[in-house]
Design a protein around this motif. Sequence first.
Motif, PDB file in Angstrom:
ATOM      1  N   LEU A 174      40.781   0.246 -94.676  1.00 59.06           N
ATOM      2  CA  LEU A 174      42.055   0.724 -94.139  1.00 59.06           C
ATOM      3  C   LEU A 174      42.929   1.289 -95.253  1.00 59.06           C
ATOM      4  O   LEU A 174      43.565   2.333 -95.108  1.00 59.06           O
ATOM      5  CB  LEU A 174      42.780  -0.441 -93.444  1.00 59.06           C
ATOM      6  N   HIS A 175      42.922   0.587 -96.366  1.00 58.19           N
ATOM      7  CA  HIS A 175      43.708   0.999 -97.520  1.00 58.19           C
ATOM      8  C   HIS A 175      43.252   2.380 -98.012  1.00 58.19           C
ATOM      9  O   HIS A 175      44.059   3.281 -98.215  1.00 58.19           O
ATOM     10  CB  HIS A 175      43.519  -0.055 -98.613  1.00 58.19           C
ATOM     11  N   ILE A 176      41.934   2.539 -98.157  1.00 54.71           N
ATOM     12  CA  ILE A 176      41.411   3.816 -98.655  1.00 54.71           C
ATOM     13  C   ILE A 176      41.632   4.913 -97.610  1.00 54.71           C
ATOM     14  O   ILE A 176      42.055   6.023 -97.938  1.00 54.71           O
ATOM     15  CB  ILE A 176      39.908   3.696 -99.011  1.00 54.71           C
ATOM     16  N   TYR A 177      41.361   4.593 -96.350  1.00 52.65           N
ATOM     17  CA  TYR A 177      41.532   5.583 -95.285  1.00 52.65           C
ATOM     18  C   TYR A 177      42.968   6.121 -95.288  1.00 52.65           C
ATOM     19  O   TYR A 177      43.202   7.324 -95.216  1.00 52.65           O
ATOM     20  CB  TYR A 177      41.200   4.963 -93.926  1.00 52.65           C
ATOM     21  N   THR A 178      43.934   5.207 -95.396  1.00 47.17           N
ATOM     22  CA  THR A 178      45.335   5.601 -95.365  1.00 47.17           C
ATOM     23  C   THR A 178      45.660   6.540 -96.523  1.00 47.17           C
ATOM     24  O   THR A 178      46.359   7.539 -96.364  1.00 47.17           O
ATOM     25  CB  THR A 178      46.233   4.351 -95.447  1.00 47.17           C
ATOM     26  N   ARG A 179      45.107   6.202 -97.681  1.00 42.42           N
ATOM     27  CA  ARG A 179      45.345   7.012 -98.883  1.00 42.42           C
ATOM     28  C   ARG A 179      44.693   8.398 -98.744  1.00 42.42           C
ATOM     29  O   ARG A 179      45.319   9.413 -99.060  1.00 42.42           O
ATOM     30  CB  ARG A 179      44.760   6.265-100.090  1.00 42.42           C
ATOM     31  N   VAL A 180      43.449   8.441 -98.260  1.00 49.13           N
ATOM     32  CA  VAL A 180      42.758   9.717 -98.097  1.00 49.13           C
ATOM     33  C   VAL A 180      43.501  10.577 -97.072  1.00 49.13           C
ATOM     34  O   VAL A 180      43.694  11.778 -97.262  1.00 49.13           O
ATOM     35  CB  VAL A 180      41.291   9.518 -97.641  1.00 49.13           C
ATOM     36  N   LEU A 181      43.947   9.928 -96.002  1.00 49.48           N
ATOM     37  CA  LEU A 181      44.674  10.651 -94.956  1.00 49.48           C
ATOM     38  C   LEU A 181      45.955  11.263 -95.515  1.00 49.48           C
ATOM     39  O   LEU A 181      46.283  12.420 -95.226  1.00 49.48           O
ATOM     40  CB  LEU A 181      45.002   9.680 -93.816  1.00 49.48           C
ATOM     41  N   LEU A 182      46.653  10.482 -96.329  1.00 47.64           N
ATOM     42  CA  LEU A 182      47.885  10.982 -96.945  1.00 47.64           C
ATOM     43  C   LEU A 182      47.588  12.190 -97.828  1.00 47.64           C
ATOM     44  O   LEU A 182      48.286  13.214 -97.772  1.00 47.64           O
ATOM     45  CB  LEU A 182      48.504   9.846 -97.771  1.00 47.64           C
ATOM     46  N   GLN A 183      46.518  12.096 -98.635  1.00 44.87           N
ATOM     47  CA  GLN A 183      46.130  13.211 -99.514  1.00 44.87           C
ATOM     48  C   GLN A 183      45.769  14.440 -98.687  1.00 44.87           C
ATOM     49  O   GLN A 183      46.167  15.555 -98.995  1.00 44.87           O
ATOM     50  CB  GLN A 183      44.930  12.816-100.395  1.00 44.87           C
ATOM     51  N   ARG A 184      45.019  14.221 -97.611  1.00 43.06           N
ATOM     52  CA  ARG A 184      44.570  15.342 -96.787  1.00 43.06           C
ATOM     53  C   ARG A 184      45.769  16.010 -96.095  1.00 43.06           C
ATOM     54  O   ARG A 184      45.863  17.237 -96.033  1.00 43.06           O
ATOM     55  CB  ARG A 184      43.563  14.846 -95.752  1.00 43.06           C
ATOM     56  N   ASN A 185      46.695  15.196 -95.589  1.00 44.21           N
ATOM     57  CA  ASN A 185      47.871  15.775 -94.946  1.00 44.21           C
ATOM     58  C   ASN A 185      48.724  16.552 -95.938  1.00 44.21           C
ATOM     59  O   ASN A 185      49.262  17.618 -95.625  1.00 44.21           O
ATOM     60  CB  ASN A 185      48.709  14.679 -94.280  1.00 44.21           C
ATOM     61  N   GLN A 186      48.861  16.023 -97.160  1.00 43.27           N
ATOM     62  CA  GLN A 186      49.611  16.739 -98.197  1.00 43.27           C
ATOM     63  C   GLN A 186      48.906  18.038 -98.545  1.00 43.27           C
ATOM     64  O   GLN A 186      49.547  19.064 -98.761  1.00 43.27           O
ATOM     65  CB  GLN A 186      49.737  15.870 -99.457  1.00 43.27           C
ATOM     66  N   HIS A 187      47.574  17.975 -98.581  1.00 43.20           N
ATOM     67  CA  HIS A 187      46.772  19.165 -98.867  1.00 43.20           C
ATOM     68  C   HIS A 187      47.054  20.233 -97.805  1.00 43.20           C
ATOM     69  O   HIS A 187      47.274  21.404 -98.125  1.00 43.20           O
ATOM     70  CB  HIS A 187      45.297  18.769 -98.871  1.00 43.20           C
ATOM     71  N   LEU A 188      47.093  19.816 -96.547  1.00 48.83           N
ATOM     72  CA  LEU A 188      47.393  20.756 -95.453  1.00 48.83           C
ATOM     73  C   LEU A 188      48.779  21.376 -95.623  1.00 48.83           C
ATOM     74  O   LEU A 188      48.971  22.572 -95.403  1.00 48.83           O
ATOM     75  CB  LEU A 188      47.317  20.028 -94.107  1.00 48.83           C
TER      76      LEU A 188
END
Lengths: 442, 199
Positions: A174-188
């Motif tokens: 969950l911790h990693i997923y949340t972090r990856v999601l944040l990075q991906r959304n920022q990337h978008l």
Amino acid sequence: MRLTHLSITNFKNYARLELDLPAGTTIVHGDNAQGKTSFLEAIFYLATTRALGSQTDAQLINWVAQQSGLPYARLWAQAQPAASGATDRAPKQLEIIWSQDPSPGGASADGAARLQKSLKLNGVRKRALDWVGQLAVVLFVPADLELVTGPPSQRRHYLDHLISQIDVKYLEALHIYTRVLLQRNQHLKRLQERGGPAESLHLWDDQLVTHGTYLVLRRQAVMTQLDELAQRVHPQLTGGRERLRLLYRPNLNVGQPVDYQLPLTLGADFSATYHQPQLDGGEVAAHFYARLRDGEPRERAQGITLAGPHRDDLRFLVDGVDMNIYGSRGQQRSTALALKLAEMELMHAQTGEHPILLLDDVLSELDAERRRYLVGRIDAHEQTLLTTTDLTQYACQFTRPVCVMRVREGIMRRDEAREREIVRDLTSSPLSPDQVGGEGLG
Amino acid sequence: MNSIPPSVTRLIDEFSRLPGIGPKTASRLTYYLLRMPDEQAKSLAAALSDLKEKTVTCQVCFNIAERSPCATCADEARDHSLICVVEEPLDVMAIERTREFKGTYHVLGGAINPIEGILPEDLKIAELVARVKREDIHEVILATNPNLEGESTAAYIQRQLAPHTRKVTRLARGLPIGGDLEYADEVTLMRAIEGRREM
């Protein structure tokens, strides 16, 4: 699992508290703002290392201690695993200490002390991840109703915290997923600002899919279990008149569209209509990749990731009717209570230990029938700590000895005189309805 | 009211901009420099201006150097068919200290991290691909940090390089030397089991 001793220093209302806790039921009563909830919160914090509300750690420290210029707070408890089942039967000592950061940069810009938190199990320092599952508690609060009536995010958070307590790997995923999601959304968002090649966006997809798939599979497994357990509990809360289903509605619903709004169908055969999705890891991952690929134009336009477990929801159906939308207040309350009781059974099934029950002024919200059922469950439970402003509502309800404590301005005293009122003399007449009161069934 | 001379406050302000230095440390450093012998202070000032004037970025590996190409890239004794890709110049120093690696480097200038505003085109990735296409490279070692951003960057570069090179490798992950198995965290241990080797 039960707590045998609790020690509190400078936590919320308490400057200092040393308390031996008996097995069975302990009732803490007192007026508002005297320290009832703080007492439960201390135990909840020891179990989960998080606060009940959205308070920061500094806000948990007793305000008198903050003004003294040396903020220091400590929670300490000794827990005794159950005599049966558990392999490790030695008592455990759990300790959480907050102290001021001694480094030169130890004060933040507004001059408030920065706090350091350390966790110790049997005197040895531990990481927050290793703390998971050391002390199992189930907390009942009136706000549990919001799990049924509130937005999907609350149900997701609830499920995340529940699974994290029994599965460390879930917490990490969950911790990693949340972090990856944040990075991906920022990337978008950056792509929206500057444009540029979109193919770089997909560099996050592998990690998003790997960890996201794990979340989906675990959520499904736990919801299937909770559903079964709740189906057993719910009829006893409602006199067997209604059937409850707890369903997982993954955003990555392989094969079928997500039913955001269920039709109002009444009938006995509804359970055949609503299946828990049976998901396979490979299928979920393939579906996840496909959704990320196909959704790219919309994601680029909106600047957020549109597919994944961060958009899951849970559905609570009574006789096929969605409680979130159509439930009456009474039905919603029974649903929330059934969910928490199922959680308690789940913890027992997963850890082999009965969790400690913490009830914060919950019974006043229930009607007579449900209250009697809940008290019956508490009465038979290994250890329960509950708070109330009004002791009379528990009069003659318990069969086993009950410890009554009275709390005033952060000081706790045993109140033996009231203990006899609580325990039912088996020879006396059954309760009269006006003694219990409460609202009618929904 | 403000009795501190402007030349002193200016230095304090400049120090405050440095990472890890707050206003208090900045003033302490400034007053220490005030009491310092003249020649020492001058030497510090010269070192500071040389730092900017005499250093360049090597146009081959993008490491910080005094000339381009840098000493490592110009060294004929090193294996030029082997490139080690790292995030920062400090990582080059760390690997050089091992004295084990005889190839050349490529410094990316960070890892892909959109939260910090760093996208692939902000790093020297296109330059790496061009270098691999241009030169005769046998192996590219990806030595980015083993965290989320470093792993994602490595995976991205691997995909970019795949059509152009024979071999792309990643640094091994596992147990630290002198470590204790009992105290290793689960993820590290899992990786160590995955990456085990025949003896």
